[in-house]
Write an enzyme that holds these catalytic residues in place. Structure first.
Site, short mmCIF file in Angstrom:
data_model
loop_
_atom_site.label_atom_id
_atom_site.label_comp_id
_atom_site.label_asym_id
_atom_site.label_seq_id
_atom_site.Cartn_x
_atom_site.Cartn_y
_atom_site.Cartn_z
N PHE A 70 45.32 54.30 45.78
CA PHE A 70 45.14 53.59 44.51
C PHE A 70 43.79 52.87 44.56
O PHE A 70 43.10 52.85 45.60
CB PHE A 70 46.29 52.60 44.29
CG PHE A 70 46.38 51.51 45.32
CD1 PHE A 70 45.79 50.28 45.12
CD2 PHE A 70 47.07 51.72 46.52
CE1 PHE A 70 45.86 49.28 46.09
CE2 PHE A 70 47.16 50.72 47.49
CZ PHE A 70 46.55 49.50 47.26
N GLY A 71 43.45 52.26 43.45
CA GLY A 71 42.26 51.41 43.39
C GLY A 71 40.99 52.12 43.85
O GLY A 71 40.62 53.18 43.35
N ASN A 130 51.41 45.32 42.03
CA ASN A 130 50.70 46.58 42.28
C ASN A 130 51.65 47.53 43.03
O ASN A 130 52.01 47.29 44.18
CB ASN A 130 49.45 46.26 43.11
CG ASN A 130 48.64 47.48 43.46
OD1 ASN A 130 49.17 48.57 43.67
ND2 ASN A 130 47.33 47.30 43.55
N LYS A 131 52.05 48.62 42.37
CA LYS A 131 53.04 49.53 42.97
C LYS A 131 52.50 50.18 44.25
O LYS A 131 53.24 50.39 45.21
CB LYS A 131 53.45 50.60 41.96
CG LYS A 131 54.60 51.42 42.47
CD LYS A 131 55.08 52.48 41.54
CE LYS A 131 56.16 53.34 42.18
NZ LYS A 131 55.79 54.00 43.44
N ASP A 138 46.22 39.45 49.42
CA ASP A 138 45.03 39.52 48.59
C ASP A 138 44.03 40.38 49.33
O ASP A 138 43.86 40.24 50.55
CB ASP A 138 44.46 38.14 48.28
CG ASP A 138 43.54 38.22 47.07
OD1 ASP A 138 44.01 38.58 45.98
OD2 ASP A 138 42.33 37.95 47.22
P1 IMP Z 1 44.22 41.92 44.51
O1 IMP Z 1 44.48 41.74 45.96
O2 IMP Z 1 45.47 42.03 43.72
O3 IMP Z 1 43.25 40.91 44.00
O4 IMP Z 1 43.54 43.33 44.34
C1 IMP Z 1 42.29 43.61 44.89
C2 IMP Z 1 41.67 44.84 44.33
O5 IMP Z 1 41.25 45.65 45.40
C3 IMP Z 1 42.57 45.68 43.47
O6 IMP Z 1 41.83 46.19 42.41
C4 IMP Z 1 43.02 46.78 44.35
O7 IMP Z 1 43.23 47.98 43.67
C5 IMP Z 1 41.87 46.89 45.33
N1 IMP Z 1 42.43 47.23 46.61
C6 IMP Z 1 43.14 46.43 47.43
N2 IMP Z 1 43.60 47.12 48.47
C7 IMP Z 1 43.19 48.38 48.27
C8 IMP Z 1 43.42 49.58 49.00
O8 IMP Z 1 44.11 49.65 50.01
N3 IMP Z 1 42.85 50.67 48.47
C9 IMP Z 1 42.10 50.65 47.34
N4 IMP Z 1 41.88 49.58 46.62
C10 IMP Z 1 42.43 48.44 47.10
#
Ligand code: IMP
Length: 198
Positions: free
Chosen positions: A151-152, A11-12, A67
């Site tokens: 992001f996200g 995740n960039k 995570d």
């Molecule tokens: P994972 O840790 O790779 O399983 O990702 C968790 C999910 O939560 C991903 O879809 C991320 O985009 C989201 N996520 C994690 N941290 C953040 C953040 O700081 N802001 C927005 N979304 C987040």
């Protein structure tokens, strides 16, 4: 600074945050090649450990894995550890936000819809037992989404501390107020005690 820490993420957005937040503490790099680790754990700790071990096995370098997820109180903490694929792996972010809004609406609960971003980090160097760090950032889900940064889930979650969505925060503000910022502050303190002269 002689160490270069491998950040176990594809995740960039996350990688940029690691680089910024650990500036002056330790140099960070991505793996340069994608490594897909199935996130099938039921806790952040399990998934962070799994990513750290897989990246270490593959690249043989000290690793910091993350995570994280968004926990919404009215949904009993969902999407939580399942945040990345909530509503389906192939959804656009707009569709995933809409799915989250629909789940909240289906509860019939009146807002504000409080919750928290949670981040668990796992450091593994191949020699010592893995070490974990945790951060949490409280706030509330907002509709419609606001802001263009991050992001996200950032545009739909407002920081309780700063009263802006995480997508409206500057990089510095997100560092101060975010779950990842908090976890990385703890990591930094720990790292400096282990590498006082680095
Ligand atoms: P994972 O840790 O790779 O399983 O990702 C968790 C999910 O939560 C991903 O879809 C991320 O985009 C989201 N996520 C994690 N941290 C953040 C953040 O700081 N802001 C927005 N979304 C987040």
């Amino acid at each position: 600074m002689s160490h270069v820490l491998l950040i176990a993420t594809t995740n960039k957005g996350k990688l940029d945050e690691f680089k910024l937040y650990l500036k002056g503490v330790v140099e960070c790099s991505g793996s340069g090649e994608p490594l897909d680790v199935e996130e099938d754990g039921t806790t952040y700790w399990e998934n962070a450990l799994k990513k750290a071990l897989r990246f270490y096995e593959t690249f043989q370098r000290p690793v910091l894995a993350d995570d994280s997820g968004l926990e919404v109180d009215v949904l009993g903490g969902a999407p939580g550890v399942y945040s990345a694929r909530y509503g389906g792996a192939d959804l656009t972010w707009e569709d995933r936000w809409a799915y989250l809004y629909s789940k909240i609406e289906a509860t019939g609960a009146i807002g504000p819809h409080t919750g928290a971003f949670v981040c668990v980090l796992c450091y593994y160097d191949g020699l010592n037992p893995p070490v974990f760090f945790q951060g949490k950032a409280s706030g509330q889900v907002v509709q419609p989404p606001r802001g263009n940064g991050g992001f996200g889930y950032d545009p739909i979650f407002e920081s309780r501390l700063l009263r802006k969505t995480f997508a409206e925060l500057s990089a510095k503000e997100k560092q101060t107020a975010s779950h990842r910022g908090e976890a990385l502050r703890q990591f930094s303190v720990w790292w400096k005690t282990k590498h006082p002269t680095a």
